[in-house]
Design an enzyme around this catalytic site. Structure first.
Site, PDB file in Angstrom:
ATOM      1  N   TRP A  66      14.772   4.532  -0.389  1.00 15.48           N
ATOM      2  CA  TRP A  66      15.248   3.392   0.314  1.00 15.48           C
ATOM      3  C   TRP A  66      14.839   3.220   1.693  1.00 15.48           C
ATOM      4  O   TRP A  66      15.015   1.876   2.444  1.00 15.48           O
ATOM      5  CB  TRP A  66      16.983   3.417   0.246  1.00 15.48           C
ATOM      6  CG  TRP A  66      17.231   2.891  -1.399  1.00 15.48           C
ATOM      7  CD1 TRP A  66      17.689   3.729  -1.998  1.00 15.48           C
ATOM      8  CD2 TRP A  66      17.255   1.700  -1.829  1.00 15.48           C
ATOM      9  NE1 TRP A  66      17.822   2.944  -3.284  1.00 15.48           N
ATOM     10  CE2 TRP A  66      18.022   1.783  -3.028  1.00 15.48           C
ATOM     11  CE3 TRP A  66      17.340   0.084  -1.226  1.00 15.48           C
ATOM     12  CZ2 TRP A  66      18.080   0.751  -4.107  1.00 15.48           C
ATOM     13  CZ3 TRP A  66      17.612  -0.761  -2.057  1.00 15.48           C
ATOM     14  CH2 TRP A  66      17.810  -0.602  -3.534  1.00 15.48           C
ATOM     15  N   ASN A  94      15.795  15.475  -4.544  1.00 17.16           N
ATOM     16  CA  ASN A  94      16.594  16.169  -3.583  1.00 17.16           C
ATOM     17  C   ASN A  94      15.809  17.692  -3.571  1.00 17.16           C
ATOM     18  O   ASN A  94      14.957  17.999  -4.255  1.00 17.16           O
ATOM     19  CB  ASN A  94      17.952  16.419  -4.203  1.00 17.16           C
ATOM     20  CG  ASN A  94      18.162  16.775  -5.557  1.00 17.16           C
ATOM     21  OD1 ASN A  94      17.271  17.381  -6.110  1.00 17.16           O
ATOM     22  ND2 ASN A  94      19.349  16.860  -5.971  1.00 17.16           N
ATOM     23  N   VAL A  96      17.284  20.405  -4.969  1.00 19.18           N
ATOM     24  CA  VAL A  96      17.528  21.306  -6.315  1.00 19.18           C
ATOM     25  C   VAL A  96      18.704  22.314  -5.960  1.00 19.18           C
ATOM     26  O   VAL A  96      18.573  23.064  -6.911  1.00 19.18           O
ATOM     27  CB  VAL A  96      16.594  21.568  -6.865  1.00 19.18           C
ATOM     28  CG1 VAL A  96      15.707  20.594  -7.303  1.00 19.18           C
ATOM     29  CG2 VAL A  96      15.789  22.820  -6.125  1.00 19.18           C
ATOM     30  N   VAL A 224      20.104  -5.701  -7.659  1.00 16.92           N
ATOM     31  CA  VAL A 224      21.160  -6.359  -7.588  1.00 16.92           C
ATOM     32  C   VAL A 224      21.430  -7.048  -6.497  1.00 16.92           C
ATOM     33  O   VAL A 224      21.862  -6.383  -5.572  1.00 16.92           O
ATOM     34  CB  VAL A 224      22.275  -5.703  -8.320  1.00 16.92           C
ATOM     35  CG1 VAL A 224      23.433  -6.269  -8.466  1.00 16.92           C
ATOM     36  CG2 VAL A 224      21.771  -5.255  -9.810  1.00 16.92           C
ATOM     37  N   HIS A 438      23.783  13.785   2.159  1.00 18.21           N
ATOM     38  CA  HIS A 438      24.779  13.771   1.403  1.00 18.21           C
ATOM     39  C   HIS A 438      25.923  12.931   1.719  1.00 18.21           C
ATOM     40  O   HIS A 438      27.125  13.067   1.786  1.00 18.21           O
ATOM     41  CB  HIS A 438      25.624  15.176   1.201  1.00 18.21           C
ATOM     42  CG  HIS A 438      24.660  16.413   0.851  1.00 18.21           C
ATOM     43  ND1 HIS A 438      24.878  17.670   1.639  1.00 18.21           N
ATOM     44  CD2 HIS A 438      23.127  16.261   0.205  1.00 18.21           C
ATOM     45  CE1 HIS A 438      23.682  18.466   1.016  1.00 18.21           C
ATOM     46  NE2 HIS A 438      23.010  17.780   0.517  1.00 18.21           N
ATOM     47  N   ALA A 472      29.195   9.076  -5.543  1.00 20.11           N
ATOM     48  CA  ALA A 472      29.801   9.780  -4.431  1.00 20.11           C
ATOM     49  C   ALA A 472      30.427   9.087  -3.433  1.00 20.11           C
ATOM     50  O   ALA A 472      31.424   9.529  -2.609  1.00 20.11           O
ATOM     51  CB  ALA A 472      28.700  10.662  -3.841  1.00 20.11           C
ATOM     52  N   THR A 483      25.809  17.617  -2.670  1.00 21.18           N
ATOM     53  CA  THR A 483      26.744  16.574  -3.494  1.00 21.18           C
ATOM     54  C   THR A 483      25.943  16.073  -4.986  1.00 21.18           C
ATOM     55  O   THR A 483      26.567  15.188  -5.696  1.00 21.18           O
ATOM     56  CB  THR A 483      27.010  15.320  -2.671  1.00 21.18           C
ATOM     57  OG1 THR A 483      25.812  14.842  -2.129  1.00 21.18           O
ATOM     58  CG2 THR A 483      27.877  15.794  -1.489  1.00 21.18           C
TER      59      THR A 483
END
Length: 501
Positions: A66, A94, A96, A224, A438, A472, A483
């Site tokens: 993003w 991420n 992992v 959206v 996170h 989250a 997370t």
């Protein structure tokens, strides 16, 4: 299902949580689900994925992001805020590390009035998501879930990581066989959700199975704008191009930045934040966008002559910053990795239970406008001394002969962290601190009488029927772990109870 509805349920966001929700809901063949994702769909086969997505060692940012930034008021500088923008979301980008965290954090959620969220309540969901290749036969792990998890075997340890465990044990830290064993604190091999070097994202696991179901439809590259709400009930979503898509229920799983932003653009949030942008207030929920927090992270870099080894993450130490503290520190070596300036070994220090809080606001109603994000790092004065304690612990570790022999020199950006004391060290920490990526808490879960709560313990948004948030963003406080696994757990835990109209 109403004839004008495109699906029974729209799930917004195909990341860690949204992919789990879509997969679990479509296990009922009578229920239709539309999964909407702003990023691309690169398929559910590892062979079709670009190296930066499939390679579990790549976690420094990708094109599938993003590209958000934030400005913690205490740090006085802008920092990048990574979040995956792709089918699979951040689970596809991420590092992992497959960790659950301290059970006491979840127990604290239950004590605060969130029924069903104690660690004991959540353990079945943790077990459902995982296929633990090392401990699947024990009582606190799963052996048949979608996400494969394993730890490096003794013979796979790189010399640096073997030395790290040796040094930690010599300094009195308990040796841990399983960091996901309840209440385990100490040093041991790191649980990773990777198989043969392939990152096990929700695209390659949950959605790979669900894609074959006729009752799931996926719309990628689709943003959206806002929710469609009539008479206090959600009716669907409005897309960036103005198209309206109708459904009986909507589940937001767009993460701690995306989910509150959609709520705010839809008129759900603090009236003082909405009215300046001309957004009619549907529900004046003060907690939307507030309670934002993340793990502060510090990187200490050293040049090394050690050869590059894969994987670069193999071991982990969890510790306490003080004698009376809960386990609140995470330290681990990363690398050695090759750079233009030679091989670099990094020691990472993270504060896992920050007290600081930030916030997120809109800058405009336009969904393409940047968000005003303050991650809040070090806003609470209690956090800085605990980060400093983590730096002190890291300095002790790298000064021991077993690790020092792998270090040729201290990198320039780390020299003040290694040599500083008192005010100088605290200044160096503030100058070098970053985020662990996170983010949590911006649609906080809580009981109805909590005026900062956005959703109840089932994920249902207060004051709007048929609308849920599952990601989250609903965490009241941050788990003391990376997370991704807690986000998968939350989606596993809530999916059976989601209200589908």
């Amino acid at each position: 299902m109403n004839a004008r509805n495109e699906a029974d349920v729209i799930v917004v966001g195909a990341g860690s949580a949204g992919s789990v929700v879509a997969s679990r809901l479509t296990e009922d063949p009578s229920r239709t689900v539309l999964l909407i994702e702003a990023g691309p769909d690169l398929g559910t086969s590892a062979d079709a994925l670009p190296p930066e997505i499939v390679d579990a060692e790549e976690s420094t940012g990708t094109a599938f992001d993003w590209h958000r930034t934030g400005t913690p008021s205490r740090l006085h500088r802008e920092i990048p805020l990574f979040a995956g923008r792709i089918i699979g979301g951040s689970s596809a980008t991420n590092n992992v590390m497959a960790l659950r965290g301290d059970p006491a954090v979840y127990d604290g959620w239950a004590v605060a009035g969130n029924d069903g969220w104690s660690f004991t309540d959540l353990l079945p969901a943790f077990c459902r998501l995982e296929r633990d290749l090392d401990y699947g036969d024990c009582g606190w792990h799963g052996r048949s879930g979608p996400i494969s998890i394993r730890r490096p075997a003794v013979g796979e340890r790189d010399d640096v990581h073997a030395a790290f465990l040796e040094v930690a044990a010599a300094q009195g830290h308990p040796s841990i066989d399983d960091h996901n064993r309840p209440s385990a604190v100490g040093a041991g091999d790191l649980p990773l959700n990777q198989v043969d070097g392939v990152r096990q994202s929700t695209a390659l696991t949950y959605l790979k199975t669900a894609h074959a179901r006729r009752n799931l439809r996926v719309r990628a590259n689709t943003t959206v704008d806002r929710l469609l709400i009539e008479h206090g009930s959600v009716r669907g979503v409005r897309l960036l191009d103005g198209e309206e898509v109708h459904a009986g229920s909507v589940v937001l799983s767009s993460g701690a930045f995306g989910s509150p932003a959609i709520l705010l653009r839809s008129g759900i949030g603090p009236a003082d934040d909405l009215l300046p942008h001309g957004i009619p207030v549907i529900a004046d929920r003060r907690g939307v966008g507030r309670n934002l927090h993340d793990h502060p992270l510090l990187r200490m870099n050293f040049s090394t002559g050690a050869e590059h080894a894969r994987p670069v993450r193999q071991t982990l130490l969890t510790a306490r910053s003080g004698t009376d503290a809960a386990p609140d520190l995470q330290l681990f070596p990363s690398g050695p990795t090759q750079t233009d300036d030679g091989a670099i070994l990094t020691m990472l220090v993270a504060l896992m239970t920050p007290r600081s809080r930030g916030r997120l606001r809109l800058t405009a109603r336009d969904p393409l406008a940047p968000l005003d994000i303050d991650p809040g790092h070090l806003a609470d004065p209690a956090d800085l001394p605990r980060v400093v304690a983590g730096v002190d612990l890291a300095r002790q570790l790298v000064a021991t002969p077993a690790l020092a022999r792998h270090i040729d020199a201290v990198a320039p950006d780390t020299q003040q962290l290694m040599s500083g004391h008192g005010v100088d060290l605290r200044t160096a920490v503030v100058d070098q601190l970053n985020t662990y990526h996170h983010p949590v808490g911006t649609c906080r879960m809580g009981p109805r009488d909590d005026d900062m709560a956005v959703v109840d313990s089932s994920g249902s948004v207060y004051e709007v029927t048929g609308l849920s948030v599952v990601d989250a963003s609903i965490f009241p406080s941050i788990p003391s772990a990376n997370t991704n696994v807690p986000s998968l757990m939350a989606a596993e835990h809530l999916s059976p109870a989601l209200t589908v109209t």
